[in-house]
Design a protein around this motif. Structure first.
Motif, PDB file in Angstrom:
ATOM      1  N   GLY A 137      10.385  22.594  10.787  1.00  0.00           N
ATOM      2  CA  GLY A 137      10.250  21.246  11.319  1.00  0.00           C
ATOM      3  C   GLY A 137      10.965  20.219  10.481  1.00  0.00           C
ATOM      4  N   ALA A 138      10.993  19.000  11.015  1.00  0.00           N
ATOM      5  CA  ALA A 138      11.471  17.856  10.252  1.00  0.00           C
ATOM      6  C   ALA A 138      10.318  16.878  10.197  1.00  0.00           C
ATOM      7  N   TYR A 139       9.961  16.463   9.000  1.00  0.00           N
ATOM      8  CA  TYR A 139       8.776  15.624   8.855  1.00  0.00           C
ATOM      9  C   TYR A 139       9.072  14.372   8.052  1.00  0.00           C
ATOM     10  N   LEU A 140       8.333  13.344   8.395  1.00  0.00           N
ATOM     11  CA  LEU A 140       8.330  12.124   7.603  1.00  0.00           C
ATOM     12  C   LEU A 140       6.917  11.950   7.069  1.00  0.00           C
ATOM     13  N   HIS A 141       6.790  11.971   5.742  1.00  0.00           N
ATOM     14  CA  HIS A 141       5.481  11.786   5.126  1.00  0.00           C
ATOM     15  C   HIS A 141       5.407  10.399   4.529  1.00  0.00           C
ATOM     16  N   ILE A 142       4.318   9.721   4.792  1.00  0.00           N
ATOM     17  CA  ILE A 142       4.108   8.409   4.179  1.00  0.00           C
ATOM     18  C   ILE A 142       2.825   8.469   3.358  1.00  0.00           C
ATOM     19  N   TYR A 143       2.944   8.116   2.097  1.00  0.00           N
ATOM     20  CA  TYR A 143       1.792   8.109   1.209  1.00  0.00           C
ATOM     21  C   TYR A 143       1.357   6.666   1.001  1.00  0.00           C
ATOM     22  N   THR A 191      -3.844   5.618  -9.185  1.00  0.00           N
ATOM     23  CA  THR A 191      -3.471   6.521 -10.273  1.00  0.00           C
ATOM     24  C   THR A 191      -3.112   7.897  -9.733  1.00  0.00           C
ATOM     25  N   ALA A 192      -4.108   8.612  -9.265  1.00  0.00           N
ATOM     26  CA  ALA A 192      -3.850   9.988  -8.848  1.00  0.00           C
ATOM     27  C   ALA A 192      -3.085  10.030  -7.524  1.00  0.00           C
ATOM     28  N   ASN A 193      -3.513   9.173  -6.604  1.00  0.00           N
ATOM     29  CA  ASN A 193      -2.911   9.269  -5.282  1.00  0.00           C
ATOM     30  C   ASN A 193      -1.523   8.640  -5.221  1.00  0.00           C
ATOM     31  N   ALA A 194      -1.188   7.871  -6.255  1.00  0.00           N
ATOM     32  CA  ALA A 194       0.145   7.279  -6.235  1.00  0.00           C
ATOM     33  C   ALA A 194       1.202   8.374  -6.381  1.00  0.00           C
ATOM     34  N   SER A 195       0.912   9.338  -7.204  1.00  0.00           N
ATOM     35  CA  SER A 195       1.727  10.560  -7.367  1.00  0.00           C
ATOM     36  C   SER A 195       3.234  10.336  -7.386  1.00  0.00           C
ATOM     37  N   PRO A 196       3.701   9.287  -8.029  1.00  0.00           N
ATOM     38  CA  PRO A 196       5.141   9.081  -7.980  1.00  0.00           C
ATOM     39  C   PRO A 196       5.919   9.957  -8.953  1.00  0.00           C
ATOM     40  N   GLU A 226       0.821  -1.214   0.000  1.00  0.00           N
ATOM     41  CA  GLU A 226       0.000   0.000   0.000  1.00  0.00           C
ATOM     42  C   GLU A 226       0.851   1.259   0.000  1.00  0.00           C
ATOM     43  N   VAL A 227       2.054   1.168   0.528  1.00  0.00           N
ATOM     44  CA  VAL A 227       2.902   2.362   0.606  1.00  0.00           C
ATOM     45  C   VAL A 227       3.348   2.749  -0.798  1.00  0.00           C
ATOM     46  N   THR A 228       3.010   3.976  -1.218  1.00  0.00           N
ATOM     47  CA  THR A 228       3.352   4.387  -2.580  1.00  0.00           C
ATOM     48  C   THR A 228       4.518   5.349  -2.606  1.00  0.00           C
ATOM     49  N   LYS A 229       4.766   6.016  -1.495  1.00  0.00           N
ATOM     50  CA  LYS A 229       5.839   6.994  -1.537  1.00  0.00           C
ATOM     51  C   LYS A 229       6.264   7.357  -0.121  1.00  0.00           C
TER      52      LYS A 229
END
Lengths: 200, 294
Positions: free
Chosen positions: A80-86, A103-108, A29-32
């Protein structure tokens, strides 16, 4: 070209990139994964984030070559320092978009096509002042990633390499001492022969 | 070893005032009792003065059977991991090709157009009459700056906003009269016939330069930026093939013998991977997995 022995020794880094903290298998599920921090450490505010990028992200990328991982460095020392998980599954649930998942939410392609990345990350963590291992724990916990175990033969090889490093450091000191001593003696000899060196 | 030296130092210090100007350093040894000097010391001392070590005619090459070799996909898999979080436009793949060749003799030197160009934003200046057909052709081929007197005036003011400079053969006299060599010369931008930057077919030259790359053999190694970090394995394969083919042709035209010894793929932040010439190994991942963004 770099000497072949040096290159061969450098390639033992590959053991380093295959195993150790960060060798995790992310779920599908993790795309990015995106990291954001200031390039300087500033006390230890951004140390964890930076070390996480430098030490753990290569391992993660090696194990998950299809997951895009990017880093941006901002210029605000107080930022700040952030970790984003898509992820691909959570987006339709959180925001009722009509886009089909994947498609759209994968945004790679964001970095390649230069279109601004508008999708919201599924998880965002503040990682300022956190240690890199804490960041990794956070990531593993939230995504449910599988931590890969080091095969015993590779673990043994890594152990040998560690010993080699320790020995190398000892040898380096010895060699340096001997070299300096020889140089000093040669210098004295020269002086004694009456050849005045330019520096003195 | 050590006692001989420590003995020698004070001894020579005492003798120096009398002998240094008259005698060379070797006869001084005669003052020291011979049995205290090791034989090796004398031998080593004399050897350096009499005989220089003869240099090998060929470059030393090592046996590659001992070193681990990688297929292209495996190497790219590792390199992409090493480059994680870097700016994809500033990191590049580079290829080093090592030859089995003599230390002296002709070297490989050429330029080629890769099927997938690495650097495309190169700014080219063409010196030719601005309203001629030549100038139009040059603009069509991708030159960013075309002209004569305007460019000369600009350069004299110190405005040099181009990376390469080509001159049409008819404009050469004007260029030489303008005396730009002092400004362009140090930057390596001054067109000259020797470098192939004074040409009659400007459009062709520009086309070759846009997305073209130069390479040259130094110490038996040719290095070339072979790809952008975002390239898919197929694109890299095409580039490497084109480069190796071009090298093969260059070698074929030479009188001296050269053979490719080793091909190493590396990148800005990754170690070098010796390639084994294969595209995929038995345990490689699928090329699709490496085609996506970083």
């Amino acid at each position: 070209m770099v000497h072949i022995l040096k290159r061969a020794r450098n390639l033992r880094q590959l053991l380093w990139i295959r195993n150790g903290p960060g060798a995790i298998q992310l779920p599908k599920e993790v795309t990015k994964i995106h990291l954001e921090f200031h390039p300087k450490l500033i006390g230890s505010a951004f140390r964890g984030a930076r070390h996480f990028w430098h030490e753990m992200m290569p391992r993660m990328k090696y194990r998950n070559p299809t997951v895009p991982m990017s880093v941006t460095r901002h210029k605000d020392p107080n930022g700040g320092a952030y970790l984003h998980i898509y992820t691909s599954t959570a987006t339709p649930a959180s925001s009722q978009t009509t886009n089909p998942p994947g498609t759209a939410n994968a945004s790679p392609e964001a970095s390649n096509t230069l279109t601004p990345d508008t999708t919201e990350p599924t998880h965002t963590f503040e990682i300022k002042t956190l240690h890199e291992s804490e960041i990794l724990d956070l990531l593993v916990e939230k995504t449910g990633a599988v931590v890969l175990r080091t095969p015993p033969e590779e673990a043994q090889e890594m152990e040998e390499f560690k010993e080699f490093e320790v020995r190398a450091e000892k040898d380096r000191i010895e060699v340096r001492e001997r070299l300096l001593r020889e140089r000093r003696e040669a210098q004295l000899l020269k002086l004694a022969r009456g050849e005045v060196p330019n520096a003195a | 070893m050590a006692p001989a030296r420590s003995f020698l130092a004070p001894l020579s210090r005492t003798t120096v005032p009398f002998t240094s100007s008259v005698r060379p350093s070797i006869p001084q040894l005669a003052f020291a009792p011979l049995e205290q000097l090791s034989k090796r010391w004398i031998l080593r001392g004399t050897k350096i003065e009499n005989k220089k070590k003869k240099a090998n005619k060929n470059f030393t090459n090592y046996d590659l059977r001992e070193i681990e070799q990688f297929s292209l996909i495996d190497a790219m898999h590792y390199i992409r991991a090493f480059e994680v979080g870097r700016n994809p436009t500033s990191s590049k793949y580079d290829l080093a090709v090592r030859f089995r060749t003599q230390r002296s003799g002709p070297v490989v030197r050429n330029r080629l157009r890769l099927p997938h160009p690495v650097k495309t934003d190169i700014r080219i200046c063409v010196i030719a009459p601005p309203d001629s057909k030549v100038a139009d052709d040059a603009r069509a081929a991708g030159a960013s700056l075309v002209g004569e007197d305007e460019i000369f005036a600009q350069v004299k003011e110190g405005v040099v906003n181009f990376d390469r400079c080509i001159c049409h053969i008819d404009s050469l006299q004007k260029l030489n009269k303008a005396q730009l060599g002092r400004i362009l010369g140090p930057k390596g931008l001054m067109p000259s016939t020797k470098l192939g930057t004074v040409v009659s077919n400007v459009a062709q030259a520009v086309r070759n330069m846009v997305g073209g790359s130069e390479y040259r053999e130094r110490d038996a190694v040719v290095r070339l930026a072979i790809g952008q970090l975002g390239f898919a394995p197929e694109a890299m394969q095409a580039n490497i093939k084109a480069f190796m083919e071009s090298l093969r042709k260059d070698i074929g035209q030479m009188s001296s013998e050269k053979e490719v010894h080793e091909v190493v793929l590396s990148s800005t932040n990754a170690p070098g991977f010796t390639l084994n010439g294969e595209y995929r190994g038995p345990n490689s991942i699928s090329p699709k997995e490496l085609s996506g963004p970083l």
